[in-house]
Design a protein around this motif. Structure first.
Motif, PDB file in Angstrom:
ATOM      1  N   ALA A 253       0.864 -25.036  -0.318  1.00 14.63           N
ATOM      2  CA  ALA A 253      -0.089 -24.020   0.147  1.00 14.63           C
ATOM      3  C   ALA A 253      -1.510 -24.594   0.161  1.00 14.63           C
ATOM      4  CB  ALA A 253      -0.015 -22.780  -0.747  1.00 14.63           C
ATOM      5  N   ASP A 256      -1.939 -26.752   3.230  1.00 15.67           N
ATOM      6  CA  ASP A 256      -2.192 -25.910   4.407  1.00 15.67           C
ATOM      7  C   ASP A 256      -3.625 -25.395   4.444  1.00 15.67           C
ATOM      8  OD1 ASP A 256       0.201 -26.080   5.736  1.00 15.67           O
ATOM      9  OD2 ASP A 256       1.113 -24.418   4.623  1.00 15.67           O
ATOM     10  N   LEU A 271      -4.670 -20.553  -5.718  1.00 20.07           N
ATOM     11  CA  LEU A 271      -3.316 -21.085  -5.533  1.00 20.07           C
ATOM     12  C   LEU A 271      -2.700 -21.580  -6.837  1.00 20.07           C
ATOM     13  CD1 LEU A 271      -3.853 -22.922  -2.139  1.00 20.07           C
ATOM     14  CD2 LEU A 271      -2.694 -20.740  -2.551  1.00 20.07           C
TER      15      LEU A 271
END
Ligand SMILES: [Zn+2]
Length: 303
Positions: A253, A256, A271
């Motif tokens: 994540a 990204d 995160l």
């Protein structure tokens, strides 16, 4: 330090063996089937590709595999490159949990053989200090002396850049690009050797704590610092490994988010909630991790 150091580092890392010691398994491979240029499934929009093919245009042959297109002089030089490229593609796709649909964009790899032609070409691109290859806008340019077999992870490192560029076309931060290229190519290199019954573990260099680049400086670098190349690559690799092994879904994540240019210090606590509440918390634990177990492998460092 400076350029003298970079050269010494290059020589040390480009461990090459005479061709007489070539891996028997490669000589048994089917040669890459040649394809006429006009019959290639895709063209390279990169202007550097055109410049490469303009150097002795009569010499270039072409071929393709599932994820790459090759431009080369001799198929016995290109064939092992293609095996390594597809092998790395599979490792990267698995590590990053990504897969492209069949028929999607392929990356172009140009393989020079003659040092004088390579020198002629080099003026067009920026050489990566660690591998001696040029990665530009999704295409890779390398020189391979057919008399030698390269035994380190430098080709794999460049192939990781190629595939990352395809998955994250908007580019990712330099430390992440270089750290992933080192981390994944070493992982792939070790498993490639294990498949050939060599005992191999991915090896990552620990860094003396006083030599560590502070995280905010490392994260802000847009290219490897010429006076501190070795630490930059080692520390970037260790940071990738630390973040990925702490929590793999969080790491993917994060990748990204950084590919969408979101600030690291903003996305990190979101995160990695419950793990790193702040940059300070990350830095404290990372410093300890990056400097421990000098000379031991990644796997041992995990235990
Ligand atoms: Zn690199």
């Amino acid at each position: 330090m400076g350029s003298v150091f970079v050269c010494a580092f290059l020589i040390l890392t480009m461990s090459i063996l005479p061709a007489t010691a070539q891996d028997q398994s490669l000589t048994g491979l089917n040669a890459l089937p040649e394809v006429e240029f006009a019959q290639l499934s895709q063209r390279d929009p990169n202007p550097l590709g055109e410049k490469a093919l303009a150097i002795h245009p009569e010499q270039w042959k072409h071929a393709e595999t599932d994820h790459f297109i090759y431009h080369f002089v001799h198929s016995y030089v290109a064939t092992p490159v293609s095996v390594e490229a597809e092998f790395h593609y599979r490792v990267i796709a698995k590590e990053l949990d990504r897969e492209q649909p069949p028929g999607d964009t392929k990356s172009h790899i140009y393989i020079f053989e003659r040092p004088e032609e390579w020198q002629q070409f080099q003026v067009f691109g920026q050489l990566e200090p660690w591998t001696g290859g040029i990665h530009s806008a999704g295409s890779l340019f390398i020189v391979r002396n057919p008399a030698y077999k390269f035994t380190d992870n430098s080709l794999g490192h460049e192939i990781v850049h190629l595939v990352l560029h395809r998955f994250y076309t908007d580019s990712i931060p330099c430390w992440l690009d270089e750290g992933l290229a080192q981390y994944i190519s070493k992982l792939a290199h070790a498993s490639y050797q294990r498949a050939r019954r060599y005992i191999a573990k991915p090896h990552s260099e620990a860094i003396a704590e006083q030599n560590l680049i502070p995280l905010n400086a490392l994260l802000a670098m847009t290219h490897p610092p010429s006076d501190n190349v070795e630490t930059f690559y080692d520390e970037s690799e260790r940071l990738v490994h630390f973040l990925a092994s702490t929590d793999k879904p969080s790491f993917l994540a994060l990748l990204d988010a950084l590919a969408r240019h979101q600030p690291f210090e903003v996305v990190l606590p979101r995160l990695y909630a419950g793990k790193f509440a702040s940059m300070h918390a990350l830095e404290e634990r990372f410093r300890e991790y990056a400097s421990k177990d000098f000379g031991t492998s990644l796997q041992q460092a995990d235990n």
